[in-house]
Write a protein that holds these residues in place. Sequence first.
Motif, PDB file in Angstrom:
ATOM      1  N   MET A   1       0.826  -1.190   0.000  1.00 18.51           N
ATOM      2  CA  MET A   1       0.000   0.000   0.000  1.00 18.51           C
ATOM      3  C   MET A   1       0.867   1.249   0.000  1.00 18.51           C
ATOM      4  N   ALA A   4       1.845   2.116  -3.494  1.00 20.50           N
ATOM      5  CA  ALA A   4       0.729   2.698  -4.252  1.00 20.50           C
ATOM      6  C   ALA A   4       0.493   4.141  -3.841  1.00 20.50           C
ATOM      7  N   GLN A  20      -7.224   6.080   0.418  1.00 17.80           N
ATOM      8  CA  GLN A  20      -6.559   5.238   1.416  1.00 17.80           C
ATOM      9  C   GLN A  20      -7.432   4.056   1.823  1.00 17.80           C
ATOM     10  N   LEU A  23      -7.669   1.515  -1.114  1.00 10.85           N
ATOM     11  CA  LEU A  23      -6.393   0.817  -1.238  1.00 10.85           C
ATOM     12  C   LEU A  23      -6.188  -0.184  -0.105  1.00 10.85           C
ATOM     13  N   SER A  24      -6.555   0.197   1.084  1.00 14.42           N
ATOM     14  CA  SER A  24      -6.411  -0.685   2.237  1.00 14.42           C
ATOM     15  C   SER A  24      -7.220  -1.972   2.053  1.00 14.42           C
ATOM     16  N   LEU A  26      -8.158  -3.280  -0.812  1.00  9.20           N
ATOM     17  CA  LEU A  26      -7.562  -4.062  -1.896  1.00  9.20           C
ATOM     18  C   LEU A  26      -6.316  -4.805  -1.430  1.00  9.20           C
ATOM     19  N   VAL A  27      -5.499  -4.132  -0.650  1.00  9.54           N
ATOM     20  CA  VAL A  27      -4.275  -4.750  -0.143  1.00  9.54           C
ATOM     21  C   VAL A  27      -4.604  -5.895   0.811  1.00  9.54           C
ATOM     22  N   ASP A  28      -5.651  -5.734   1.606  1.00  9.36           N
ATOM     23  CA  ASP A  28      -6.026  -6.739   2.601  1.00  9.36           C
ATOM     24  C   ASP A  28      -6.931  -7.848   2.054  1.00  9.36           C
ATOM     25  N   PRO A  34      -8.837 -12.591  -4.357  1.00  8.66           N
ATOM     26  CA  PRO A  34      -8.262 -11.253  -4.500  1.00  8.66           C
ATOM     27  C   PRO A  34      -9.074 -10.298  -5.371  1.00  8.66           C
ATOM     28  N   CYS A  70      -3.075  -1.589 -10.728  1.00  8.22           N
ATOM     29  CA  CYS A  70      -4.339  -2.285 -10.496  1.00  8.22           C
ATOM     30  C   CYS A  70      -4.887  -2.699 -11.851  1.00  8.22           C
TER      31      CYS A  70
END
Length: 77
Positions: A1, A4, A20, A23-24, A26-28, A34, A70
């Motif tokens: 993250m 990114a 934020q 993105l958080s 998506l990362v998690d 996924p 992405c």
Amino acid sequence: MVAALGRLRERGLRRTPARQAVLSVLVDAPPDHPHLSAAQVHDRVRSNGVRIDLTTVHRVLIHLTDWVSCTRCRSAA
């Protein structure tokens, strides 16, 4: 993250709470699932206590495909 968010800054874009939060999520995302829909991202962001409209999630996701690594996937449904 962090990478990114760094790419956003490199492009002169602000690190907004909406960006934020998306993105958080998506990362998690779990490795076994996924690929999240915009509605799933929206639900997860809201479950984290962030007030955000689905339209905002859509905009952030569309822009992330241009700004960072992405990939946009379309469902067959």
